[in-house]
Design a protein around this motif. Structure first.
Motif, PDB file in Angstrom:
ATOM      1  N   ALA A 127     -44.219  27.069  35.702  1.00  0.00           N
ATOM      2  CA  ALA A 127     -43.994  26.313  34.471  1.00  0.00           C
ATOM      3  C   ALA A 127     -43.776  24.837  34.758  1.00  0.00           C
ATOM      4  N   ALA A 128     -43.083  24.535  35.859  1.00  0.00           N
ATOM      5  CA  ALA A 128     -42.812  23.139  36.191  1.00  0.00           C
ATOM      6  C   ALA A 128     -44.107  22.391  36.491  1.00  0.00           C
ATOM      7  N   MET A 129     -45.005  23.031  37.270  1.00  0.00           N
ATOM      8  CA  MET A 129     -46.274  22.388  37.592  1.00  0.00           C
ATOM      9  C   MET A 129     -47.107  22.155  36.334  1.00  0.00           C
ATOM     10  N   ARG A 130     -47.127  23.133  35.459  1.00  0.00           N
ATOM     11  CA  ARG A 130     -47.863  22.953  34.203  1.00  0.00           C
ATOM     12  C   ARG A 130     -47.288  21.791  33.403  1.00  0.00           C
ATOM     13  N   ALA A 131     -45.963  21.673  33.409  1.00  0.00           N
ATOM     14  CA  ALA A 131     -45.319  20.603  32.644  1.00  0.00           C
ATOM     15  C   ALA A 131     -45.638  19.229  33.227  1.00  0.00           C
ATOM     16  N   HIS A 132     -45.621  19.116  34.559  1.00  0.00           N
ATOM     17  CA  HIS A 132     -45.957  17.836  35.195  1.00  0.00           C
ATOM     18  C   HIS A 132     -47.402  17.444  34.854  1.00  0.00           C
ATOM     19  N   HIS A 133     -48.302  18.398  34.979  1.00  0.00           N
ATOM     20  CA  HIS A 133     -49.710  18.127  34.684  1.00  0.00           C
ATOM     21  C   HIS A 133     -49.888  17.721  33.219  1.00  0.00           C
ATOM     22  N   ALA A 134     -49.238  18.446  32.328  1.00  0.00           N
ATOM     23  CA  ALA A 134     -49.357  18.137  30.893  1.00  0.00           C
ATOM     24  C   ALA A 134     -48.815  16.738  30.599  1.00  0.00           C
TER      25      ALA A 134
ATOM     26  N   PRO B 167     -61.462  -8.200  40.670  1.00  0.00           N
ATOM     27  CA  PRO B 167     -61.175  -6.977  39.895  1.00  0.00           C
ATOM     28  C   PRO B 167     -60.768  -5.868  40.867  1.00  0.00           C
ATOM     29  N   GLN B 168     -59.510  -5.479  40.828  1.00  0.00           N
ATOM     30  CA  GLN B 168     -58.950  -4.612  41.853  1.00  0.00           C
ATOM     31  C   GLN B 168     -59.300  -3.145  41.607  1.00  0.00           C
ATOM     32  N   THR B 169     -59.263  -2.372  42.682  1.00  0.00           N
ATOM     33  CA  THR B 169     -59.364  -0.912  42.604  1.00  0.00           C
ATOM     34  C   THR B 169     -58.054  -0.350  43.136  1.00  0.00           C
ATOM     35  N   TRP B 170     -57.333   0.345  42.262  1.00  0.00           N
ATOM     36  CA  TRP B 170     -55.955   0.767  42.538  1.00  0.00           C
ATOM     37  C   TRP B 170     -55.926   2.261  42.799  1.00  0.00           C
ATOM     38  N   LEU B 171     -55.364   2.633  43.934  1.00  0.00           N
ATOM     39  CA  LEU B 171     -55.243   4.034  44.317  1.00  0.00           C
ATOM     40  C   LEU B 171     -53.915   4.603  43.843  1.00  0.00           C
ATOM     41  N   LEU B 172     -53.986   5.695  43.075  1.00  0.00           N
ATOM     42  CA  LEU B 172     -52.821   6.506  42.724  1.00  0.00           C
ATOM     43  C   LEU B 172     -53.124   7.946  43.125  1.00  0.00           C
ATOM     44  N   HIS B 173     -52.147   8.833  42.962  1.00  0.00           N
ATOM     45  CA  HIS B 173     -52.363  10.248  43.256  1.00  0.00           C
ATOM     46  C   HIS B 173     -51.868  11.105  42.092  1.00  0.00           C
ATOM     47  N   ALA B 174     -52.473  12.279  41.973  1.00  0.00           N
ATOM     48  CA  ALA B 174     -52.031  13.240  40.953  1.00  0.00           C
ATOM     49  C   ALA B 174     -50.786  13.937  41.483  1.00  0.00           C
ATOM     50  N   ASN B 175     -49.632  13.442  41.086  1.00  0.00           N
ATOM     51  CA  ASN B 175     -48.381  14.014  41.587  1.00  0.00           C
ATOM     52  C   ASN B 175     -47.269  13.872  40.545  1.00  0.00           C
ATOM     53  N   GLU B 176     -46.134  14.484  40.852  1.00  0.00           N
ATOM     54  CA  GLU B 176     -45.027  14.545  39.909  1.00  0.00           C
ATOM     55  C   GLU B 176     -44.472  13.168  39.580  1.00  0.00           C
ATOM     56  N   LEU B 177     -44.376  12.300  40.576  1.00  0.00           N
ATOM     57  CA  LEU B 177     -43.799  10.978  40.352  1.00  0.00           C
ATOM     58  C   LEU B 177     -44.690  10.125  39.463  1.00  0.00           C
ATOM     59  N   ASN B 178     -45.991  10.147  39.712  1.00  0.00           N
ATOM     60  CA  ASN B 178     -46.886   9.361  38.866  1.00  0.00           C
ATOM     61  C   ASN B 178     -46.955   9.931  37.449  1.00  0.00           C
ATOM     62  N   ALA B 179     -46.792  11.242  37.312  1.00  0.00           N
ATOM     63  CA  ALA B 179     -46.719  11.825  35.971  1.00  0.00           C
ATOM     64  C   ALA B 179     -45.507  11.285  35.217  1.00  0.00           C
ATOM     65  N   ALA B 180     -44.393  11.118  35.932  1.00  0.00           N
ATOM     66  CA  ALA B 180     -43.155  10.667  35.302  1.00  0.00           C
ATOM     67  C   ALA B 180     -43.141   9.170  35.017  1.00  0.00           C
ATOM     68  N   THR B 181     -43.966   8.400  35.734  1.00  0.00           N
ATOM     69  CA  THR B 181     -43.882   6.936  35.635  1.00  0.00           C
ATOM     70  C   THR B 181     -45.173   6.282  35.156  1.00  0.00           C
ATOM     71  N   TRP B 182     -46.176   7.084  34.793  1.00  0.00           N
ATOM     72  CA  TRP B 182     -47.490   6.515  34.437  1.00  0.00           C
ATOM     73  C   TRP B 182     -47.358   5.441  33.359  1.00  0.00           C
ATOM     74  N   THR B 183     -46.652   5.732  32.301  1.00  0.00           N
ATOM     75  CA  THR B 183     -46.530   4.778  31.196  1.00  0.00           C
ATOM     76  C   THR B 183     -45.850   3.498  31.661  1.00  0.00           C
ATOM     77  N   ALA B 184     -44.819   3.624  32.488  1.00  0.00           N
ATOM     78  CA  ALA B 184     -44.121   2.444  33.009  1.00  0.00           C
ATOM     79  C   ALA B 184     -45.026   1.636  33.936  1.00  0.00           C
TER      80      ALA B 184
END
Length: 320
Positions: free
Chosen positions: A47-54, A231-248
């Motif tokens: 459930a936690a993984m589904r929530a992070h992804h969502a 024009p930069q190319t920015w590397l991020l990863h699909a992870n819990e921290l970026n899910a929590a901070t994407w908007t910021a």
């Protein structure tokens, strides 16, 4: 008349200078469907993984920015039920309006496995991706090197480039690089240890300024090396921290005047036609590669932000 035209041009140049650099950035996300999902048989998503992804999908949809994600098909697993569930995660990315590219099947290191095995892993990494995109009238166009390791000889780099072109791929470079994986590992460790909210909040509030400092550093680097804001190319990863901070993170770009653009638009800048002559063992930013080709002195690279010791300790990592 010529004097008038010259005055108009000078005025336009002055206005452009007053407005500041033309700040554009392409958002790229590696290790789909999720960075912490390992290769192998796979397990049902909890459930936690589904929530992070969502949460990440909701933030990307709400932002409406161009985004491209790079897929490791090995993370889909072999178990049919798990594979179907994880493939559905990739469909979520497409439903959110993102592009998808190839990041090899198993996130393999070219320098470790050699060119023939690496090429085979690229093809193994499109067995789901290619038909998934075909459902929407698309095809994979972009390839991202795992670890940003692109070859230790000019011959290997040329052979890989020819192979990718033959299969319809363009290389997706990275100019804004960082250690988000260390911050994400620290965040995941705290989650696994019982989710101490004070520590999670400290990581979130420290992470966004760190990432913005990296963006600022590479803007300064671009201005020093190229004379303008690439024009930069920015590397991020699909992870819990970026899910929590994407908007910021996106708000931080807004504060700096960055307009999000597609990878194709960023790559239209002529700087990306520069030769990547770097054949070292590591995977530095393409801006660093170009600077090394010009034999810039060591001091030219000074000022890059570092991950704090307390984050390294939480991640269980000795150094960057």
């Amino acid at each position: 008349m010529r004097l008038f035209s010259a005055l108009v041009m000078l005025l336009a140049a002055g206005l452009a200078a007053a407005a500041g650099p033309d700040r554009r950035i392409a958002i790229t996300v590696d290790d789909l469907p999720w960075a912490s999902l390992g290769d192998g048989a796979g397990r049902p998503l909890d459930a936690a993984m589904r929530a992070h992804h969502a949460r990440l999908m909701a933030a990307i949809r709400a932002g409406g920015d161009p985004v491209i994600g790079f897929v490791n098909e090995g993370k889909l697993g072999a178990d049919p039920a798990s594979r179907a569930e994880r493939t559905a995660m990739l469909r979520d990315w497409l439903d959110a309006g993102t592009e998808l590219g190839n990041h090899t099947r198993g996130h393999v290191d070219l320098h470790a496995v050699g060119l023939p095995a690496y090429q085979a892993n690229i093809l193994a990494g499109e067995q789901v991706l290619r038909p998934l995109l075909a459902e929407r009238g698309q095809h994979p166009q972009w390839f991202r090197h795992p670890y940003l390791r692109a070859g230790t000889s000019a011959a290997d780099k040329a052979a890989l480039a020819a192979f990718l072109a033959e299969h319809g791929y363009r290389i997706a470079p990275v100019t804004v690089d960082h250690s988000d994986w260390i911050w994400a590992r620290a965040y995941r460790n705290v989650l696994d240890d019982g989710a101490d909210e004070a520590t999670l909040a400290r990581l979130r509030t420290g992470y966004v300024p760190y990432m913005m400092a990296k963006v600022d550093y590479y803007e300064r680097f671009s201005l020093a090396l190229l004379g303008y804001a690439l024009p930069q190319t920015w590397l991020l990863h699909a992870n819990e921290l970026n899910a929590a901070t994407w908007t910021a993170l996106m708000a931080g770009l807004d504060e700096r005047g960055y307009r999000r653009v597609s990878l194709a638009e960023a790559m239209a800048d002529p700087a990306y036609a520069r030769d990547d002559a770097y054949t070292g063992r590591w995977g530095p930013s393409w801006l660093h590669r170009w600077a090394m080709a010009e034999k810039k002195p060591r001091a030219f690279y000074d000022g890059e932000p570092e991950t704090p010791r307390w984050v390294l300790d939480l991640a269980g990592v000795e150094s960057e």
